[in-house]
Motif scaffolding. Structure first.
Motif, PDB file in Angstrom:
ATOM      1  N   GLN A 299      50.867  71.688  35.119  1.00  0.00           N
ATOM      2  CA  GLN A 299      51.175  71.697  36.550  1.00  0.00           C
ATOM      3  C   GLN A 299      52.193  70.620  36.904  1.00  0.00           C
ATOM      4  OE1 GLN A 299      48.251  70.472  35.369  1.00  0.00           O
ATOM      5  NE2 GLN A 299      46.827  72.189  35.416  1.00  0.00           N
ATOM      6  N   ASP A 300      52.651  69.849  35.919  1.00  0.00           N
ATOM      7  CA  ASP A 300      53.585  68.761  36.175  1.00  0.00           C
ATOM      8  C   ASP A 300      54.940  69.332  36.582  1.00  0.00           C
ATOM      9  OD1 ASP A 300      54.039  66.020  36.374  1.00  0.00           O
ATOM     10  OD2 ASP A 300      54.858  65.893  34.353  1.00  0.00           O
ATOM     11  N   ALA A 301      55.824  68.473  37.051  1.00  0.00           N
ATOM     12  CA  ALA A 301      57.060  68.908  37.698  1.00  0.00           C
ATOM     13  C   ALA A 301      57.898  69.860  36.852  1.00  0.00           C
ATOM     14  CB  ALA A 301      57.886  67.686  38.079  1.00  0.00           C
ATOM     15  N   THR A 302      58.212  69.484  35.614  1.00  0.00           N
ATOM     16  CA  THR A 302      59.133  70.302  34.816  1.00  0.00           C
ATOM     17  C   THR A 302      58.556  71.663  34.463  1.00  0.00           C
ATOM     18  OG1 THR A 302      60.175  68.295  33.959  1.00  0.00           O
ATOM     19  CG2 THR A 302      60.560  70.332  32.742  1.00  0.00           C
ATOM     20  N   PRO A 303      57.323  71.764  33.926  1.00  0.00           N
ATOM     21  CA  PRO A 303      56.787  73.106  33.682  1.00  0.00           C
ATOM     22  C   PRO A 303      56.534  73.894  34.964  1.00  0.00           C
ATOM     23  CG  PRO A 303      55.136  71.422  33.211  1.00  0.00           C
ATOM     24  CD  PRO A 303      56.444  70.711  33.388  1.00  0.00           C
ATOM     25  N   ALA A 304      56.069  73.230  36.023  1.00  0.00           N
ATOM     26  CA  ALA A 304      55.788  73.925  37.275  1.00  0.00           C
ATOM     27  C   ALA A 304      57.063  74.491  37.897  1.00  0.00           C
ATOM     28  CB  ALA A 304      55.089  73.003  38.259  1.00  0.00           C
ATOM     29  N   LYS A 316      48.913  69.990  42.632  1.00  0.00           N
ATOM     30  CA  LYS A 316      48.710  70.576  41.309  1.00  0.00           C
ATOM     31  C   LYS A 316      47.588  71.603  41.261  1.00  0.00           C
ATOM     32  CE  LYS A 316      50.762  66.701  38.844  1.00  0.00           C
ATOM     33  NZ  LYS A 316      50.612  65.662  37.796  1.00  0.00           N
ATOM     34  N   ALA A 317      46.552  71.416  42.047  1.00  0.00           N
ATOM     35  CA  ALA A 317      45.465  72.394  42.055  1.00  0.00           C
ATOM     36  C   ALA A 317      45.960  73.746  42.577  1.00  0.00           C
ATOM     37  CB  ALA A 317      44.309  71.885  42.911  1.00  0.00           C
ATOM     38  N   THR A 318      46.758  73.734  43.628  1.00  0.00           N
ATOM     39  CA  THR A 318      47.304  74.975  44.173  1.00  0.00           C
ATOM     40  C   THR A 318      48.343  75.572  43.231  1.00  0.00           C
ATOM     41  OG1 THR A 318      46.918  74.176  46.417  1.00  0.00           O
ATOM     42  CG2 THR A 318      48.448  76.019  46.169  1.00  0.00           C
ATOM     43  N   ILE A 319      49.092  74.724  42.536  1.00  0.00           N
ATOM     44  CA  ILE A 319      50.091  75.197  41.588  1.00  0.00           C
ATOM     45  C   ILE A 319      49.438  76.037  40.486  1.00  0.00           C
ATOM     46  CG2 ILE A 319      51.649  74.401  39.744  1.00  0.00           C
ATOM     47  CD1 ILE A 319      52.520  72.161  41.690  1.00  0.00           C
ATOM     48  N   GLY A 339      46.552  69.155  31.338  1.00  0.00           N
ATOM     49  CA  GLY A 339      46.239  69.438  32.739  1.00  0.00           C
ATOM     50  C   GLY A 339      44.924  70.140  32.968  1.00  0.00           C
ATOM     51  N   GLY A 340      43.954  69.956  32.053  1.00  0.00           N
ATOM     52  CA  GLY A 340      42.691  70.664  32.167  1.00  0.00           C
ATOM     53  C   GLY A 340      41.915  70.371  33.436  1.00  0.00           C
ATOM     54  N   LYS A 341      42.073  69.172  33.993  1.00  0.00           N
ATOM     55  CA  LYS A 341      41.263  68.811  35.158  1.00  0.00           C
ATOM     56  C   LYS A 341      41.527  69.684  36.376  1.00  0.00           C
ATOM     57  CE  LYS A 341      44.448  64.993  36.168  1.00  0.00           C
ATOM     58  NZ  LYS A 341      44.567  63.518  36.161  1.00  0.00           N
ATOM     59  N   GLN A 391      42.723  66.768  29.319  1.00  0.00           N
ATOM     60  CA  GLN A 391      42.358  66.713  30.730  1.00  0.00           C
ATOM     61  C   GLN A 391      43.576  66.389  31.595  1.00  0.00           C
ATOM     62  OE1 GLN A 391      39.625  67.719  32.146  1.00  0.00           O
ATOM     63  NE2 GLN A 391      38.439  66.067  33.052  1.00  0.00           N
ATOM     64  N   GLY A 392      44.460  65.531  31.097  1.00  0.00           N
ATOM     65  CA  GLY A 392      45.681  65.168  31.806  1.00  0.00           C
ATOM     66  C   GLY A 392      46.890  65.469  30.947  1.00  0.00           C
TER      67      GLY A 392
END
Length: 662
Positions: A299-304, A316-319, A339-341, A391-392
Motif C-alpha cells: 500500500q506504500d506510495a510507489t506500488p499504490a 493505506k487501509a482504503t488503498i 503491509g500485512g497489518k 506486517q510492515g
C-alpha cells in the motif's frame, strides 16, 4: 506541405506561450498549480494520451471575508493547426457540450492556508490566527475523454470578468512495439549511489573494473527530471504517479490532482497505465496483465501508484480496498510485498472496518494467498497471487541475508500472530515468480510488471548508507536474473525493461575512511577522527570484496570504508561504519523544548564526529533531493528513453510501446 505544417506548429506554440504562466516562487501556496483565485485541474501544460479517462475540477476561491461568485463557466476549444478539425469549427464551446459530460452539482466548502513561513511557524507554535481562510465554489466533470490528438485551450471565466486559461496537449495513439514491459524502480536511487554500489561490489585492476553491474550493460541510458506539480522536490507518491499517469501531482497524491476539499477521495482522477492496460481493446491486443512487486508495504506510495486514487498516500487501509473494489479496479494478477497489518484486524492489524482482506481477496477475486518464501517458491498455479510477507515494510537485504538476528523481532508476521517473519523472500524470487504467473495468465495479450527496491530510499532517509547500497545491489542482481529468465524463454525480444528511480537523495562519496585509525581516538578527539578521511590520492581503495561472485560484498564490517554522506541531514554523529545491530536512528526528539512542535537532536547512543544538521529541527532524517535520476532501457522501444526527459514522459513512452489509448 511541410512548410504549412511548420507554420501551424509555430502558431500553436505562440498561443501556448501567450497563455502559459510561470510557476510562482515561494514555499507556501493556497493550492498547488493554482496561482490565481480561479483553478482548473488538470492545469496548464497538462499532457494526455488520446482516449484516456480523466476528471476535471474547477474551483473559484475568495479569501478572508470575501465570497466566491457561484456564477462561472468553463469552455474548451481546439487550437487551429493542431490536427483534425472538430465539429465546433475550432471555436470555444461550453465544456459539457463539447465533452458530452455533465458537471456534478456545484459544491461549496472552506479551508485555511498559510501565506508564508512566518504564518506557518506561528501556527506550529500555537497561534490560531495566522492562517488565511478561503471560501470555495467548485464543479467537477467525471470520466472525460479527448479522443482527437491536438492542442486544446480550456478557459474558466469567473468573478465577473476574470479568467484562468490552460493549454492541454493530447498525444496520438501509436502502434504497439512490445508485448511486455517491466518497470524496475530503485526508490531514491541516483547515479552516485550506483557508482558507490559498483565500487563495493565489483573487482578492479589499475582503476579499471573487471566486471560491470547489470544496469551498466543496458544499451540505452537517459536522465529523468523529477519535479512535482508545485514544488522543486518530489515525494514518491506523485513522482510514481507521473510514471503511471503522465501527469504531475503534489506531494502525497496518487493518481489525482489534489483539490482543496476535505475528503481525500474526491479529487480529480487520472486514468492509470494499469487501468488502460486492463481495458485495452481486442484490436490492440486485448486485456493485459498487471503485476506489482515491492519490498515495501504493497500500500506504500510507489506500488499504490499502480492502482490507487487518493490525495493522501497514508490512506493505506482504503488503498487495500481500492485494489479489488474501487471504481474500475485494477485487480492485479500479482501482488507481492509487505503491509500485512492493513489486511487483518488481529495483533497489530489496521484493516478497513476490521475486514479480513486475505479472505476477501481469496473469495471475491480468486487470489491464492501466501505468506512466506517457501510457499512462494512452491506455487505453480495460474490463479492470481497475493503474497504478503511482513506486517510492515519487508526487512532489508542485509538483515534478511547477513545480520539475520535483526529480523527476530516479534510482531512482524503478516498474519497477526505476533511472531517474527523469519522466512521472507528476496526481490529476485518475487520478480521471477511474478513473471511466471503473468506469463501463464497473459502470454498472448502481454503484461506490465512494476518491481520496486523500496529500501534504497527507506535506508537513505536515516543515513544508513550500507543498507541502502545493499538493497541497490539486490535490485541490480534481480535485473540480471530477470534478463536471464526472459532470454531463456525467448521473451527478451518482446519485453521492454526499464530501470529507474522515482526521485533522488543527495548522496555521494568523497573519499575513504580508515576506521581503525578513526576508532583509535576518543569521542572528544574529533579533529583526529576527521584525519582518518582520505581524499584524492590518499583515498586509495575500500576493503570490500566479492570473492564468491554473488554481486554483494562478502564482508560489510571492513577497515577501509567509504567517506560518504548527503547534503540534507539532521544533526547527528557519523562513524562511517556499518550498524550491525539494525538500521540507524540518527536523531531523536529533544526531551525539553519551548516550542509546541518536536525538536530533534543527535541520538546519544550513536558515536562518531558531530555533524551539525542542514535541515530544520523538525526533521529527524534526511530528505529527497533535486537530482535527475537515471533510466536504463533495453528491448523494443528502448531508444525512446535516451536523453533528458520529464518524469511524465516515461508514462507516455511506455503507453506508446504498449499501444495504449482510445
Amino acid at each position: 506541405m511541410v512548410k504549412v505544417f511548420a507554420l501551424a506548429l509555430v502558431s500553436i506554440a505562440t498561443a501556448i506561450s501567450a497563455v502559459a504562466a510561470k510557476d510562482v516562487p515561494g514555499q507556501f501556496k493556497r493550492l498547488g498549480a493554482c496561482p490565481t483565485l480561479g483553478c482548473v485541474f488538470p492545469p496548464d501544460n497538462a499532457e494526455f494520451l488520446a482516449g484516456a479517462h480523466f476528471d476535471v475540477r474547477v474551483e473559484v476561491h475568495a479569501e478572508d471575508s470575501d465570497k466566491p461568485n457561484p456564477k462561472y463557466s468553463l469552455s474548451i476549444e481546439k487550437l487551429k493547426g493542431s490536427g483534425h478539425k472538430n465539429t465546433n469549427g475550432n471555436k470555444a464551446v461550453d465544456f459539457s457540450k463539447f465533452t458530452k459530460v455533465k458537471a456534478n452539482a456545484q459544491e461549496t466548502w472552506d479551508f485555511n492556508y498559510y501565506k508564508d513561513a512566518a504564518a506557518y511557524w506561528k501556527a506550529q507554535d500555537g497561534d490560531k490566527t495566522s492562517a488565511t481562510p478561503v471560501h470555495v465554489a467548485s464543479s467537477a466533470w467525471r470520466g472525460v475523454q479527448l479522443r482527437e490528438p491536438g492542442t486544446y485551450k480550456v478557459t474558466l471565466k469567473y468573478n465577473n470578468g476574470k479568467k484562468t486559461e490552460a493549454i492541454w496537449t493530447v498525444n496520438p495513439v501509436s502502434k504497439r512495439k512490445a508485448k511486455n514491459v517491466i518497470l524496475f524502480i530503485g526508490d531514491g536511487m541516483t547515479t552516485p549511489m550506483i557508482a558507490a554500489a559498483r565500487l563495493i561490489s565489483k573487482s578492479h585492476t589499475s582503476g579499471k573494473y573487471t566486471k560491470k553491474m547489470h544496469m551498466d550493460q543496458f544499451p540505452v541510458i537517459g536522465h529523468v527530471m523529477t519535479h512535482s506539480l508545485d514544488s522543486l522536490i518530489t515525494d514518491s507518491a506523485n513522482s510514481a504517479s507521473a510514471y503511471n499517469t503522465g501527469h504531475k501531482s503534489s506531494a502525497g497524491a496518487l493518481g489525482v490532482y489534489p483539490d482543496s476539499s476535505a475528503t481525500p477521495f474526491d479529487d480529480p482522477k487520472q486514468e492509470l497505465l494499469a487501468e488502460l492496460l486492463r481495458r485495452r481493446s481486442k484490436k490492440a491486443g486485448g486485456r493485459g496483465g498487471v503485476g506489482i512487486v515491492t519490498t515495501a508495504e504493497v500500500q506504500d506510495a510507489t506500488p499504490a501508484a499502480v492502482f490507487a486514487h487518493t490525495r493522501n498516500r497514508d490512506e493505506k487501509a482504503t488503498i487495500v480496498d481500492q485494489m479489488i473494489r474501487g471504481e474500475n479496479p485494477v485487480v492485479a494478477d500479482v501482488i507481492l510485498g509487505g503491509g500485512g497489518k492493513y489486511f487483518h484486524s488481529k495483533t497489530g492489524g489496521k484493516s478497513l472496518n476490521g475486514t479480513d482482506y486475505y479472505q476477501t481477496y481469496s473469495k471475491e477475486r480468486g487470489y491464492k494467498v501466501i505468506h512466506d518464501k517457501d510457499a512462494l517458491l512452491k506455487y505453480k498455479g495460474s490463479d492470481p497471487l497475493l503474497g504478503i510477507f511482513h506486517q510492515g515494510n519487508m526487512d532489508v537485504w542485509l538483515d534478511r541475508n547477513v545480520y539475520k538476528d535483526n529480523i527476530k523481532k516479534t510482531g512482524s508476521d503478516p498474519t497477526g500472530t505476533g511472531q517474527p517473519a523469519l522466512n521472507q523472500p528476496n526481490l529476485d524470487q518475487m520478480v521471477i515468480k511474478g513473471m511466471e504467473v503473468l506469463e501463464k495468465r497473459h502470454h498472448n495479450s502481454g503484461w506490465f510488471l512494476m518491481a520496486e527496491a523500496a529500501s534504497v530510499d527507506k535506508m537513505m532517509h536515516p543515513l544508513d548508507y550500507d543498507r541502502a547500497l545493499a538493497d541497490l545491489l539486490e535490485l541490480d542482481s534481480t535485473v540480471g536474473k530477470t534478463r536471464e529468465w526472459l532470454k531463456k524463454r525467448k521473451l527478451d525480444k518482446d519485453t521492454l525493461i526499464l530501470v529507474t528511480a522515482d526521485h533522488g537523495h543527495s548522496f555521494d562519496v568523497y573519499g575513504s575512511v580508515d576506521t581503525q585509525y578513526f576508532n583509535s581516538f576518543s569521542e572528544s578527539e574529533e579533529l583526529e577522527k576527521k584525519n582518518s578521511i582520505g581524499t584524492y590520492e590518499n583515498s586509495g581503495w575500500p576493503s570490500y570484496e566479492d570473492a564468491d561472485g554473488d554481486g554483494f560484498p562478502d564482508k560489510w564490517d571492513v577497515r577501509y570504508t567509504l567517506a560518504s554522506g548527503t547534503a540534507a541531514f539532521p544533526s547527528h554523529r557519523e562513524d562511517f561504519q556499518i550498524n550491525i545491530g539494525g538500521a540507524r536512528v540518527p536523531a531523536v526528539a529533544k526531551s525539553v523544548s519551548h516550542h509546541h512542535y518536536k525538536v530533534h537532536e543527535p541520538n546519544s547512543t550513536e558515536v562518531g564526529i558531530l555533524k551539525p544538521g542542514t535541515l530544520g529541527v523538525t526533521e529527524s532524517v534526511g530528505v529527497h533531493s533535486l537530482q535527475d535520476v537515471p533510466v536504463f532501457a533495453a528491448g523494443p522501444g528502448s531508444q525512446l528513453f535516451s536523453g533528458v526527459q520529464d518524469n511524465t514522459e516515461i508514462f507516455h513512452k511506455i503507453a506508446e510501446v504498449l499501444g495504449l489509448g482510445n
